[in-house]
Every structure is written in structure tokens, then in C-alpha cells.
Write a protein that holds these residues in place. Structure first.
Motif, PDB file in Angstrom:
ATOM      1  N   MET A   1      -1.738   7.484 -12.330  1.00 51.54           N
ATOM      2  CA  MET A   1      -1.946   6.048 -12.456  1.00 51.54           C
ATOM      3  C   MET A   1      -2.253   5.466 -11.075  1.00 51.54           C
ATOM      4  O   MET A   1      -1.568   5.751 -10.107  1.00 51.54           O
ATOM      5  CB  MET A   1      -0.685   5.427 -13.038  1.00 51.54           C
ATOM      6  N   ARG A   2      -3.255   4.634 -11.021  1.00 48.39           N
ATOM      7  CA  ARG A   2      -3.636   4.019  -9.754  1.00 48.39           C
ATOM      8  C   ARG A   2      -2.935   2.689  -9.589  1.00 48.39           C
ATOM      9  O   ARG A   2      -2.685   1.972 -10.547  1.00 48.39           O
ATOM     10  CB  ARG A   2      -5.140   3.800  -9.707  1.00 48.39           C
ATOM     11  N   LYS A   3      -2.645   2.375  -8.352  1.00 45.41           N
ATOM     12  CA  LYS A   3      -2.040   1.086  -8.037  1.00 45.41           C
ATOM     13  C   LYS A   3      -2.877   0.406  -6.969  1.00 45.41           C
ATOM     14  O   LYS A   3      -3.568   1.071  -6.200  1.00 45.41           O
ATOM     15  CB  LYS A   3      -0.601   1.267  -7.567  1.00 45.41           C
ATOM     16  N   PRO A   4      -2.867  -0.926  -6.916  1.00 43.88           N
ATOM     17  CA  PRO A   4      -3.633  -1.607  -5.871  1.00 43.88           C
ATOM     18  C   PRO A   4      -3.077  -1.249  -4.502  1.00 43.88           C
ATOM     19  O   PRO A   4      -1.883  -1.038  -4.357  1.00 43.88           O
ATOM     20  CB  PRO A   4      -3.417  -3.091  -6.167  1.00 43.88           C
ATOM     21  N   PRO A   5      -3.951  -1.155  -3.498  1.00 38.83           N
ATOM     22  CA  PRO A   5      -3.448  -0.823  -2.168  1.00 38.83           C
ATOM     23  C   PRO A   5      -2.542  -1.919  -1.643  1.00 38.83           C
ATOM     24  O   PRO A   5      -2.715  -3.081  -1.958  1.00 38.83           O
ATOM     25  CB  PRO A   5      -4.722  -0.699  -1.325  1.00 38.83           C
ATOM     26  N   ASP A   6      -1.554  -1.520  -0.866  1.00 42.10           N
ATOM     27  CA  ASP A   6      -0.667  -2.506  -0.265  1.00 42.10           C
ATOM     28  C   ASP A   6      -1.340  -3.104   0.953  1.00 42.10           C
ATOM     29  O   ASP A   6      -2.511  -2.863   1.214  1.00 42.10           O
ATOM     30  CB  ASP A   6       0.693  -1.879   0.074  1.00 42.10           C
ATOM     31  N   GLU A   7      -0.579  -3.880   1.704  1.00 39.93           N
ATOM     32  CA  GLU A   7      -1.136  -4.563   2.874  1.00 39.93           C
ATOM     33  C   GLU A   7      -1.720  -3.561   3.873  1.00 39.93           C
ATOM     34  O   GLU A   7      -2.699  -3.832   4.533  1.00 39.93           O
ATOM     35  CB  GLU A   7      -0.043  -5.413   3.538  1.00 39.93           C
ATOM     36  N   THR A  75      -3.836   6.032  -4.625  1.00 35.98           N
ATOM     37  CA  THR A  75      -3.244   6.773  -5.732  1.00 35.98           C
ATOM     38  C   THR A  75      -1.745   6.876  -5.483  1.00 35.98           C
ATOM     39  O   THR A  75      -1.247   6.506  -4.413  1.00 35.98           O
ATOM     40  CB  THR A  75      -3.865   8.181  -5.846  1.00 35.98           C
ATOM     41  N   GLU A  76      -1.021   7.385  -6.457  1.00 40.22           N
ATOM     42  CA  GLU A  76       0.427   7.483  -6.314  1.00 40.22           C
ATOM     43  C   GLU A  76       0.836   8.347  -5.125  1.00 40.22           C
ATOM     44  O   GLU A  76       1.887   8.135  -4.534  1.00 40.22           O
ATOM     45  CB  GLU A  76       1.049   8.030  -7.599  1.00 40.22           C
TER      46      GLU A  76
END
Length: 92
Positions: A1-7, A75-76
């Protein structure tokens, strides 16, 4: 599962930038103009110079690609992946 990149911007591999440009149908000159960077800066990143680029220029590059429908996501496992959707704006 992909997540939006953090800062913190996830660094990507040089080949991923070339693939992102190809997905957006951009030349190095096109991407330079859209990001307000020099063609030499684009070439440097494509040759492995991401870490040497200022955060301001990194953001300008990523924002220009995003406007063309290309996005880098984390990615995770913390790696960068490329996603593509319809272009947000017409190619300049």
C-alpha cells in the motif's frame, strides 16, 4: 500500500526521474522551464545529484512533475515509486 510522502522528500533514483519525464512527455528543457531550473540541474539529478540539490529546487522539480500528472510517492519500505494520472495543466 502506498502512502503520501511526508514532509521529508523521498529521494528517487536517476532512472525514475527519466521515467517520470517520459511519462509526462517532457524533454529535459521542458522540465527545466516548468521547474524554473537549468537544464544542467536536471541533468545533474538524472546523473545521481539529488542529494546535492537544495530542498527548494527539489520541491520545484517535484511540483513541476506533479503539475504534469507525475507524482513520486513513498512506499511502506521508504522507497520512491512513480504514479501517473491525467495532466493537471496542459504542457507549456
Amino acid at each position: 500500500m502506498r502512502k503520501p510522502p511526508d514532509e521529508k522528500m523521498t529521494p528517487f533514483e536517476p532512472w525514475q526521474l527519466r521515467a517520470a519525464r517520459a511519462a509526462a512527455d517532457l524533454s529535459a528543457s521542458d522540465l527545466a522551464a516548468l521547474s524554473h531550473l537549468s537544464v544542467n540541474s536536471i541533468r545533474r539529478v538524472e546523473n545521481g545529484g539529488w542529494e546535492k540539490m537544495s530542498r527548494v529546487n527539489q520541491k520545484a522539480l517535484i511540483d513541476a512533475l506533479r503539475a504534469c500528472g507525475v507524482q513520486f510517492v513513498a512506499t511502506e519500505d521508504g522507497q520512491a515509486a512513480i504514479t501517473y494520472c491525467e495532466r493537471a495543466e496542459p504542457k507549456a
